[in-house]
Write a protein that holds these residues in place. Structure first.
Motif, short mmCIF file in Angstrom:
data_model
loop_
_atom_site.label_atom_id
_atom_site.label_comp_id
_atom_site.label_asym_id
_atom_site.label_seq_id
_atom_site.Cartn_x
_atom_site.Cartn_y
_atom_site.Cartn_z
N GLU A 23 0.91 -1.17 -0.05
CA GLU A 23 -0.05 0.12 -0.01
C GLU A 23 0.77 1.22 -0.07
O GLU A 23 2.19 1.24 0.97
CB GLU A 23 -1.10 0.10 1.10
N LYS A 24 0.48 2.24 -0.91
CA LYS A 24 1.28 3.47 -1.15
C LYS A 24 0.25 4.72 -1.18
O LYS A 24 -0.49 4.60 -1.91
CB LYS A 24 2.19 3.36 -2.22
N LYS A 30 -3.86 0.65 -3.39
CA LYS A 30 -3.42 -0.89 -3.34
C LYS A 30 -2.51 -1.18 -4.43
O LYS A 30 -3.21 -1.08 -5.52
CB LYS A 30 -4.35 -1.79 -3.12
N ILE A 31 -1.36 -1.75 -4.35
CA ILE A 31 -0.73 -2.30 -5.48
C ILE A 31 -0.53 -3.79 -5.33
O ILE A 31 0.05 -4.40 -4.34
CB ILE A 31 0.74 -1.60 -5.78
N TYR A 32 -0.99 -4.56 -6.29
CA TYR A 32 -1.07 -6.14 -6.25
C TYR A 32 0.26 -6.43 -6.98
O TYR A 32 0.92 -5.83 -7.75
CB TYR A 32 -2.24 -6.65 -7.15
N TYR A 90 3.79 -5.99 -11.24
CA TYR A 90 2.88 -5.22 -10.40
C TYR A 90 1.54 -4.80 -11.07
O TYR A 90 1.66 -4.55 -12.27
CB TYR A 90 3.45 -3.70 -9.86
N VAL A 100 -2.29 -2.20 -10.85
CA VAL A 100 -3.05 -1.40 -9.99
C VAL A 100 -4.15 -0.91 -10.44
O VAL A 100 -4.42 -1.23 -11.71
CB VAL A 100 -2.06 -0.07 -9.59
N SER A 121 -1.56 4.77 -13.69
CA SER A 121 -1.20 3.68 -13.06
C SER A 121 0.39 3.30 -13.17
O SER A 121 1.03 2.94 -12.25
CB SER A 121 -2.02 2.41 -13.79
N ILE A 154 2.07 5.58 -10.71
CA ILE A 154 1.90 5.12 -9.54
C ILE A 154 2.76 3.87 -9.08
O ILE A 154 3.56 3.66 -8.05
CB ILE A 154 0.54 4.60 -9.20
N ILE A 155 2.83 2.85 -10.04
CA ILE A 155 3.61 1.73 -9.90
C ILE A 155 5.09 2.03 -9.75
O ILE A 155 5.86 1.60 -8.76
CB ILE A 155 3.42 0.60 -10.96
N ALA A 157 5.97 3.57 -6.29
CA ALA A 157 5.96 2.68 -5.16
C ALA A 157 6.65 1.61 -5.38
O ALA A 157 7.40 1.35 -4.16
CB ALA A 157 4.39 2.05 -5.16
#
Lengths: 184, 199
Positions: free
Chosen positions: A62-63, A67-69, A80, A82, A171, A174-175, A178
């Protein structure tokens, strides 16, 4: 006075009975509903992540509340994903799931739900369109051609693909932020 | 009696084609034959259940609280159906989405509770619920099939038109619902007049 009392009593009995019925039915179906919902997330993740043998919906980082899978194969991180909700579509929110491999290249994009116009904007679900994102990285111009990008929009609809492009770009950012991926 | 109830529900007083009730879900979810069938059957299940329960309890309910009581009973059935569909028919439930909970305010359901179930025996009420519900399902299915075949060139998601067929998009857009309902109503009226003329 008695008629008031009778009305109140009737409504009370009916609502309590209804409540009990609903509690029973909720209990009987909740496990199956939770299973179906999880299955849907897993299927979408399977489509966007590269090879993985873990359960990405349980391996989550989590960032900033996002939530990042994380997809892992034999314990090693392979990619990853998202989920981003984009609101700049033509009608309603578009939920986009983007998968990125460990080199920072997009490995897959899936539309979780949307309510774009049938026959026009809903072509964002076509695999041909979604595949045009694959292999792009953060240095590519992820935008529709009309905005000077590399993604082919389709005739009659620019707003929907533009919204998806925006979501994918977000996305990716974000990834990368993170997961601390290199921009190579 | 039973025969009359069935023919009224299915055709003579068909909820959509004759009474024009419950048009909101009709117009909104009749974009394909599958959606129409799912929505129709869900409504039928609710209608049958609520008719049955209301016909039993109606005589104990004071007149001034009967509408709230009926709504609570109907809402209870709708929520149970909603949960069951979500558990067993997840993808269909996802497509129908908000329209399943909205069966609560479908005026067909409350209409049958007030006009029929509250005054008749449980058995008749079940038959009435089933036939009105099936009449609604058939009407939705006809509308949905026409719209899907013409608007998307498919039937139950199977292509049925020549590959060169260019789908007439408007059929599955909201205005198409009004247009096609109008055509179907005109067609039904034409047939009814013909049948009457022959007698």
């Amino acid at each position: 006075m008695t008629s008031y009392f009778k009305s109140i009593l009737t409504i009370t009995i009916i609502t309590i009975t209804a409540g009990v019925m609903l509690a029973l039915s909720h209990n009987a179906t909740k496990d199956k509903i939770a299973y179906q919902e999880r299955q849907e997330v897993l299927n979408a993740l399977k489509a966007v992540l590269t090879v993985h043998d873990n359960q990405p919906d349980k391996d989550v980082i989590e960032k900033d509340g996002i939530k990042i899978y994380v997809g892992k194969n034999n314990g090693e991180i392979t990619g990853y994903a998202v989920n981003v909700i984009e609101t700049s579509g033509y009608s309603g929110a578009i939920s986009v799931l983007t998968g990125v491999d460990k080199k920072g290249l997009i490995s897959g994009v899936a539309i979780v739900y949307h309510s774009e116009t049938p026959g026009l904007g809903d072509k964002i679900e076509d695999s041909e369109f979604l595949q045009s994102f694959e292999g792009l990285n953060i240095n590519d111009r992820i935008a529709v051609k009309k905005d000077g990008g590399e993604i082919e929009q389709f005739s009659g609809a620019t707003i929907s693909p533009r919204a998806v492009s925006k979501a994918v770009k977000n996305s990716l950012e974000i990834i990368i932020k993170a997961a601390g991926l290199e921009n190579d | 009696m039973i025969k009359g109830i069935i023919s009224n529900g299915l055709y003579n007083n068909n909820a959509i084609f004759k009474q024009m009730l419950g048009l909101c879900p009709t117009l909104a979810v009749s974009t394909s034959s599958m959606n129409a069938l799912g929505m129709g059957l869900a409504t039928t299940a609710v209608l049958t259940g609520s008719n049955f329960v209301i016909s039993i309890v109606a005589k104990y309910i004071p007149k001034n609280v009967r509408i709230p009581s009926y709504i609570v009973i109907i809402a209870c059935f709708v929520t149970i159906i909603d949960q069951m569909m979500k558990a067993n028919l997840y993808s269909l439930h996802k497509v129908l989405g908000i329209f399943i909970p909205l069966i609560v305010v479908n005026c067909i359901v409350l209409g049958r509770a007030e006009a029929f179930a509250s005054k008749n025996k449980p058995l008749y009420s079940i038959i009435d619920g089933l036939s009105v519900g099936l009449g609604f399902t058939i009407a939705l299915f006809i509308l949905g099939s026409f719209r899907e075949i013409i608007g998307a060139g498919t039937f139950f998601e199977m292509p049925v038109m020549l590959s060169s067929y260019n789908p007439l998009l408007i059929a599955i857009l909201p205005p198409g619902a009004f247009l096609f309902l109008g055509f179907i109503l005109a067609g039904k009226q034409f047939l009814d007049d013909k049948l009457k003329g022959e007698k």
